[in-house]
Design a protein around this motif. Sequence first.
Motif, PDB file in Angstrom:
ATOM      1  N   VAL A 319       6.594 -93.942 -55.891  1.00  0.00           N
ATOM      2  CA  VAL A 319       7.870 -94.642 -56.046  1.00  0.00           C
ATOM      3  C   VAL A 319       7.771 -95.533 -57.278  1.00  0.00           C
ATOM      4  N   ASN A 320       8.626 -95.263 -58.272  1.00  0.00           N
ATOM      5  CA  ASN A 320       8.608 -96.052 -59.518  1.00  0.00           C
ATOM      6  C   ASN A 320       7.216 -96.108 -60.143  1.00  0.00           C
ATOM      7  N   GLY A 321       6.531 -94.974 -60.073  1.00  0.00           N
ATOM      8  CA  GLY A 321       5.217 -94.881 -60.680  1.00  0.00           C
ATOM      9  C   GLY A 321       4.089 -95.500 -59.876  1.00  0.00           C
ATOM     10  N   VAL A 322       4.394 -95.971 -58.660  1.00  0.00           N
ATOM     11  CA  VAL A 322       3.395 -96.628 -57.813  1.00  0.00           C
ATOM     12  C   VAL A 322       3.291 -95.855 -56.501  1.00  0.00           C
ATOM     13  N   GLN A 323       2.085 -95.846 -55.935  1.00  0.00           N
ATOM     14  CA  GLN A 323       1.903 -95.161 -54.661  1.00  0.00           C
ATOM     15  C   GLN A 323       2.791 -95.793 -53.588  1.00  0.00           C
ATOM     16  N   ASN A 324       3.494 -94.956 -52.852  1.00  0.00           N
ATOM     17  CA  ASN A 324       4.334 -95.413 -51.745  1.00  0.00           C
ATOM     18  C   ASN A 324       3.425 -95.934 -50.622  1.00  0.00           C
ATOM     19  N   PRO A 325       3.539 -97.218 -50.249  1.00  0.00           N
ATOM     20  CA  PRO A 325       2.641 -97.771 -49.214  1.00  0.00           C
ATOM     21  C   PRO A 325       2.781 -97.086 -47.856  1.00  0.00           C
ATOM     22  N   LEU A 326       3.951 -96.456 -47.605  1.00  0.00           N
ATOM     23  CA  LEU A 326       4.164 -95.800 -46.313  1.00  0.00           C
ATOM     24  C   LEU A 326       3.670 -94.355 -46.298  1.00  0.00           C
ATOM     25  N   PHE A 327       3.368 -93.828 -47.475  1.00  0.00           N
ATOM     26  CA  PHE A 327       2.955 -92.431 -47.539  1.00  0.00           C
ATOM     27  C   PHE A 327       1.574 -92.254 -46.907  1.00  0.00           C
ATOM     28  N   GLY A 328       1.504 -91.399 -45.905  1.00  0.00           N
ATOM     29  CA  GLY A 328       0.232 -91.073 -45.269  1.00  0.00           C
ATOM     30  C   GLY A 328      -0.203 -92.010 -44.165  1.00  0.00           C
TER      31      GLY A 328
END
Length: 411
Positions: A319-328
Amino acid sequence: MLSPFLSGFFITWARLRKEYNTELKIFFLSPEQNIKESYGFENEVMLVYAPFKSMEPRTLQAVEQIYSQSPAKGRVETLNYFLVSDDPKVREWLDTYTSSRQESRIIVSFTRKELEENRGNTWFVRNRLNEQFFGRDLFNYSLPLIEDTYFFGRQQLVMEYLDAIKRKENKAVFGLRKTGKTSFLFKLKRLVENEKIATVLYFDCKQPDIRKSRWFELLEEIATLLKKHFSIKETLIFDDKIASKSFFKLIQYVKNRNKQVCLLFDEIEFVSFVAKLDSHWHHDFIEFWQTMWSCQSQLKNFSFIISGVNPSVIETDIVNGVQNPLFGIVSHRYLTGFSEDEVRIMIRTLGKRMGLKFDHFSISSIFKWYGGHPLLTRLACSWLNTTLSAEAQKPIDINNEIFEGSLKNRG
């Protein structure tokens, strides 16, 4: 006073109970077979005698407390009970009190005086049951269910999510509008609180005061509720720089008390990078959920459940070039319609209490037509109740031919 009930019921249990500073006389009545068939009773029916000259809300609050305890819990009918009062205007009071409470149980009320005057009338109680049961449309409700009274189905899914909360795991539930996601969250919240597993806070993210908040302001709102619940006095600062640190410190306080926290976020899209109304969440999403992720990974006494329509909030990895904290870190399920068995239980349970007897084939057709969608199914049954009640006297038998004919009338 009890004589009119002896034509159709057996008294199996009686006690004095005191709840909410109110002493009530409680009886359990076991219905005879013909009463079971006529009104859909499967369990004993509770009778409450409130020996007071005027009705007060605490009487009904005391009844709800009795429902949640042994031996009533799991033994008596949950949709209805008898209420006897010395108040001559008990029915008028109940009409006013329950008019704004969509999910209230069916309370079949009597005055003690009228029961004593009808001791020899074997039809008195049945006539009152017909009046109370057949005159109310139990299918006609569309708001999320905040009580267990009319909650049907989803039992396996509820148990799965309940176990996840016990293990401090995160979960998500997605589905189409009006499939019961919010009712599911409320059910989960009640179970967690009843079993004292965790402190549960529910947030409806579509509320303007929530979706318009910045990420650190929403953290402060959560912290304020937790501080109040746990009587934590320490002042914590929530601004753009140290909000995460303050929130972490608060959750650590809770952990030191050996307590667990579970947060429920409904309508998650409104505070995510797909938000349409409040664009600041396109960036604040990362800050907020990085804080949540950090607290959970380090303190292990914290979990959350999210719900919504769009699963991209947990399936998008960047998200916006940053890892999505909710992913995984959030496993999820899709909330589909009821199974045919769940539809059958709901329709028959509510229908019998309204004087509507659906046969097997009519319920199968309703299930196929509406795909088990809870709201559409109830609205269809409500429409049937309205149209058939105008043409015939209850009880009414509904077969597949009647249901198929109603489809033509609805265009």
